[in-house]
Structures are given as structure tokens and as C-alpha cells.
Design an enzyme around this catalytic site. Sequence first.
Site, PDB file in Angstrom:
ATOM      1  N   ASP A 147       0.848  -1.193   0.000  1.00  0.00           N
ATOM      2  CA  ASP A 147       0.000   0.000   0.000  1.00  0.00           C
ATOM      3  C   ASP A 147       0.880   1.238   0.000  1.00  0.00           C
ATOM      4  OD1 ASP A 147      -2.555  -1.110   0.028  1.00  0.00           O
ATOM      5  OD2 ASP A 147      -2.482  -1.460   2.169  1.00  0.00           O
ATOM      6  N   ASP A 149      -4.527  -3.263   5.411  1.00  0.00           N
ATOM      7  CA  ASP A 149      -4.928  -2.704   6.702  1.00  0.00           C
ATOM      8  C   ASP A 149      -6.427  -2.859   6.966  1.00  0.00           C
ATOM      9  OD1 ASP A 149      -5.763  -0.883   4.835  1.00  0.00           O
ATOM     10  OD2 ASP A 149      -4.550   0.786   5.563  1.00  0.00           O
ATOM     11  N   ASP A 196      -9.113  -5.988   2.969  1.00  0.00           N
ATOM     12  CA  ASP A 196      -7.796  -6.448   2.533  1.00  0.00           C
ATOM     13  C   ASP A 196      -7.479  -7.851   3.040  1.00  0.00           C
ATOM     14  OD1 ASP A 196      -7.285  -4.044   1.266  1.00  0.00           O
ATOM     15  OD2 ASP A 196      -6.306  -3.158   3.007  1.00  0.00           O
TER      16      ASP A 196
END
Length: 855
Positions: free
Chosen positions: A309, A595, A599
Site C-alpha cells: 500500500d 490494513d 484487505d
Amino acid sequence: MNIKLVAAKLHTDLETGLTREERQRRLRAGANILEREKTNVALVFLSQFADTMVLMLLAATLVSAVLGEFADALTIMIIVILNSVLGFIQEFKAERSLEALRELAAPMAQVLCFGEVKLLPAAELVPGDIVFIKAGDRVPADLQIFDTVNLEIDESPFTGESLPVAKDEDSDKPYAYMGCLVTRGRSKGVVVATGMNTEMGKIAHMLGKAEQQPTPLQRRLSRLGNTLVVICTVICLVVAAAGVLRGEPLYKMFMAGVSLAVAAIPEGLPAVVTLCLTFGLQRMLRRNAIARKLPAVETLGCATVICSDKTGTLTENRMTAERVYADGKVFSLTGEELKQNGAWEQELTWLLTLAAVCNGAVLQEEGKGTTVIGDPTDGALLMAAAKAGLARGRLLQRYQLLKEHPFESRRKMMSVVVRDVETNVGYSFVKGAPEVLLSRCSSVRGQRAETERICGQWAKEAYRLLAVAWKECKFAPANQQQAESDLVLSGIIALKDPPRPQVPEAIRRCLQAGIKPIMITGDHRETAMAIAERIGLPVGPGGVVTGQELEAMSDRELEEKVSLFSVCARVYPRHKMRIVQALKRRGHVVAMTGDGVNDAPAVKEADIGIAMGISGTEVTKEAASLVLADDNFATIVAAVEEGRVIYNNIRRFIRFLLTCNTGEVFTMFFAILLGFPLPLRAIQILWVNLVTDGLPALALSLEPGGEGIMEQPPRPREESIMARGMGTDIFTTGLFIGVLTLAVFAYSLAGGQPLMYGQTMALATLISIQLIFSLDCRKNEDGKTSGIRSNLWLAGALLVSYGLLLLVLYVPALRMVFGTVALSLRDWGIVIVFSLLPLLAQSFLRRVRAKRVRR
């Protein structure tokens, strides 16, 4: 029971929580943890005597005592106890280390403490605490819920029902139970039960019986150990039988066979592997990486792709609202430019009001600074509003919240429905991604084309963009769709999230190590490319893809193109799963960060799932095998390095143990084959095993890694522990050690010296060769190694081991027990010269191999 009655019963204020004194008193009554079966120290120690090799030694001790060889029996018992103590220390330390890591990975909870929202370990919750839960959290204790917003909870651990259950304070059972997953929405709750008093506590005994499963590497080593047991047992039986046929006493050959079997089989291997893994975990922890699952440590060294990310991992997650586009004008929200703009204009004030009310974060004053609890983007909006004197608390006194639709990644929006208490007018306030919100706006202040141009320009400057819109409502919207349609665009907010300073170097090290970094973000394509350029992430042709483009690709097309990707922009969580699966089908070993609750599937699907320790939800942490305590990409790279170090160290001490044990077997086998007397007595073989297989092998597992470890390509996942010629090296070096030891023994007897002298020379040579050989085991495959100062544990182990050798040579009482003589300086000169030969031979072979590679 009414929530206010529950709070009153627990002496809890719903606005401030428990008093400090009451919390401390209740905390002393017991922690909010489920009881686990504690490690029994006595049983761990006694289990050391259940090993097959130890039982063989105990049998040999009994035989020695029956035959009147009390000195031998006592010595063997002492060696058995010393070995068992060493094994106990290794196993107990490993268990304690793993327990400490489990505690560090324990969940956290947002709690209302003394009027402020704080993040506390879930273990510190007490009945009466006010707890905040949201999508992705595990419920930390049994709660009676209130102030719910679209709350849904997965109660399958108790009911077996796979579908989430909608919850609110007016339902028949307004409770959230410990261990259940919040799948949607958010809520507050009063803790009504903790620890073993919760519903989960009632079935805790079932959870406590779960055993730690061995890792794939440990299973492979176990199979290797079983194979070695068979081979070594056969060799030892042949040695013993050959000795008896040659006329040696049966008892003497029985003891030699048992001792050789014990020395030949690396019975300490599983304990050293476990300890090596736990030491590695502790080193990773010091670098802010918490490994929740041991197999992840092994897999880290194989990683070929890291999908990361952007926000908070590649960047600092320190959002700052810098610019605003409203009513056709650009406003700066920073420093001197803000002062030059003069007073806050009406449109800017209205936009910041919308952003502060349609918000899920909390600002907490701590000393001279302000801390954001919640999403950093929301926090940045609150900070910008505060600069204009628009504190959210005061705004909510005017704009009464009627309904909230929390932010969801699939919608990329959040909305609230409010009532202006001064005018009694209703409003819908909405914020979200510009391209999503613009499509829902029927009116745009300023020209739509100009707004889109501003968005494109700011995105190329690496700004994260957020659109804010509103509409007046005569009646409360019946549903979410109505609340988020036919809007008036108030403006665009540009937020800056600077890259972490360590990331460019971490990216460089990744590329150098043969690992491909892929940046995954929900941001605009141009914003993502600008960040990639800043952090040094190379983006070749076809290297940028958007979520919309991913949607249009078939699985086969994605598999063909996925290796080209470097940046994935405007990506939804569902796309992460497809990216991971495509990379795995291409043969990559994939690390994936995450997170949010959405996900979790992709994190679980990845070979190495990585969760954010600060911003990550509890469900993502549970799905992950690695948790980043600092949410930093550089920590992932550090963890990969530690994974490689751990695997290399395991190979180091396996090479050391098996080579030394092979050398001992060859020494005895060739002596019997050539008709020599036994070069080592049974007790001497056991002493060699104690001196060399204990501390030096353990110290090799603490090697810091050495230079160039991140310059090597990732190893294949299915690579054998004996790969890259290590099996051949173990056999040839062990053969060389056996021949050298026997040569010293034969040379000593050739001079007419007594057998005891020859056995002492063989003992000193064999131990000295092995201890010096441990220095060669420190070297990497390219022959490089760091100085001995980098591993003082090995230096200390060598001193202790040499000290144990000197004890049996120069302490008269021990000389009698072990059948040794004191060696002269000339004798030591011979021993040292022969001991250095394997080291020199290895250095020569490395040079030869290096020349072949260069050719």
C-alpha cells in the site's frame, strides 16, 4: 436492560468512562485474557530424557554399572545431564520468546478513559469501560452496545451462522461478544464481561488445547534426522560387529557403538532450529516486524514480489491539507500564504464545515501536540477546520447528526445527514474521491471542466484529492442512495502525504536483491506516478494499471501482464486478490500488505501476508503472518533481510553439525576397517559430542548475516536445505576430518607411544578441527565473512569449548576418568597444523569454484 441502567449498575459515565481509581481497582481483579495452559518447567526438563539417544545412553549407563564400570557410568550420567540441561535451556528460552511475541501481537482497543479516547491493550479492559468498535475489529470483550451506525457482526464462532448479524441497541440482544468480527459499521459498547467470564471464556479450554504445529522447514529437517538415524545406526552396528569379530571385548564395542550413535546423530538439531527461529524473530522485533507465524520467517527469504500500500507504508501517513479549490478560487491552508489570503471566505468556511462534520476522526490534545485518533485523512481535515476556528465539537452542537453512512472502500465515499438546530433545515454532507463525487453532483461551483483540470494538475504534483459536496434536504433521505445523489460540489481539498525518508533506500535494496516492489493505492493515476518517481520506483512500459483497467482484463490476460506492473492506482481491495493470484500463478512468492477488513482475503492469500500494526484492523492482523509495528515499507525489507539471515544461519549450523558428526563416524569406521585399535574411547566420543555440538552450533545461529546478503537473488521456495552442493560438501569435509584424525592417531602410535597417548591426540585433533571448522561455517558462499567481533557469542563458545578440552587433558582426576594424557607444546603444534588443513582446503575450493563461475 437499558444501556443507562447497565452503565449505572457498573458506575460508568457514558460521556467520560470509569474514574481512574475505579479502573485501577478493577484491573487488579484480573486481566482480560483467556487462560492458556502454562508451560510446566519440570515437564520440559524431564522431556529431555525421553529422547531416543538419551535413553540409549541411560541403558549404557545401566550396563556399565552392572559390569562394575562405575567411573564410566558416572561420567556418562554427568554428560547426559549436561546435554539435557543445555536442551532444556534452549527449549525453555524458545518457548518464552514465542510467548513474548504472542503478547506483542495481542489486540488493542479504543477506550474512553477519563473523558478522552485512548488506545489500550485489550488485556487491560475492565467491566464498565466504554469501548469503540468498527468494521475490521475483533470485539475485545463482551459488550452491551449503543450509538450503533450500520453495525453488523459475524457471530459464527458461537452460532455457526455464516452471515453477519445486524445489531443495534434496540434489538432483543444488544450485545457484541468477545472474539466476534465487526464486518460493517461502528458502535460504542459498555464492557459487561472480560476474560474467562465472557462467552468465549466458556469455551476457552477448547482453544487452549491447540498445539504449535512444526513449520515446513522443521518437518523437512525431521525427515532428514530420521534418515540419518537409520544410516548412522547401521554404520554403528557395522563398527561394533567388526570390532567384536576382530576380537575386541563385547562390552567395549557395545559402549563404542552406543556412543558413536549418540555422537553421529544430531539429536539437538530440532532445538537449535527452533531457537534460531525465535532469535531471528526477536531480531525482527527490534526492527519493528512482528512475525505471528513461524513459516513466514522461512518464506521471507524467498520473496520475489512485495505488493505494498502507498498510504502509511511508502508514505508517512502524516496527512496535511495544503490547498483548497472552492467557488473557482484556489486557497492555501499553510503558513504565510494563509495570512496573505486574509480572512476566511464564506465558501472556504462552508467547505471546511462540511469536511469537519462528515468525519470519523477525533483530535486529542497531548501536552504541546495534537494526536489524531482515527483515519489520518479525516484528522487532516479536522486540523484544517480547527485553523479556521471550526472545532468539530462546537459544529456538532449546531449540526445535529441524524444518520451516518461510514466510508467504505468500494464506494470511496462517506456521508452524514444532519439538522441545523438554528434553522431547522436538514442537510446531507458528503466527501469522497473526486471522480466518484463529481458524477453525483448536479451543480458544480465554478466550471466542471476547470475543476477536472485542477484535479489533474494537483494529482501530478503528488497530492491526494478529496471532493466535498452537500445538499439541502426537506425530509431525511430514506436511504443512502438518496443521501448521496443530486449534490452540490463545494470544492476540492488537496492533501500532502510525504514519502517516508527510508523508502528510496529500501526500494533500491529490493531491486538489488532481485525483489520487485509494486505500489498499490486508491489514489489517482497521476498522484501514484508522482509518488513512484519520488521514491525511486522504476515504472517501465505497461508498468501502471488502474482498477478500471484490471476490471476489463481476463484472468489469463492479467497473468500475462502482471509481471510488468509497478504501480496499481485507483485499486479496490477486491483487485488485490486478483493481483496476488496472478503473481502466484506466474511462480512468484508474494508479500502483500493490507490494513482494512476488505484487505484480509488478499493478505491471507499471499505467501507472506503483512498487516499494519498502527492503522490495521484486527481481522487483517489475524490473517497476516507478519505485522509491521511502524507501518513502514523499509521494515518489510528489513524483515526479508532477517528471513534470509535466519535461513542462512540454519544452513550454517546444519553444515557444522552434520560435517562434524560425519567426521566422527568416518574416524571410527576407518579405524575398524583398517584394523587399528579404537582411536576414541566411548566416553571421549560423548565428550566430543558435548563440546562441539552444543555452544558452537548455537552460536552459529546468532550470526548477524554478513555483507552481501541482500545482493543475492531470492532462493527458490522448494529448495532443499542441502541445495547448492551442501550435501556433497558435508560428505567430503567429514571424510577429510575422519582421515586427518586417523592420520594423527596412526602417527602417534607409529612412534611407539602408548594407546592412551594416541587416543588423546585423536581427541584433541578431532575437537580442534571441529572448533576451527566452525569459523569456516560463518562464511557466505562467496567466501566473505565479517570479523569475529560481529559474533562474540561464537568467540565465547570457542573459548568455553577449548576450556572443556583442556580440563580433560590437564586435570588429573578427569584424566583418569577420560583416559587422557597431558600434551606437550610439540603435540599441540601437530594438532593445530592438522586442524587448520580443512579450513585451508575449503578456502582453496572456494577460489576454484569462483574461477569456474567467472569463466
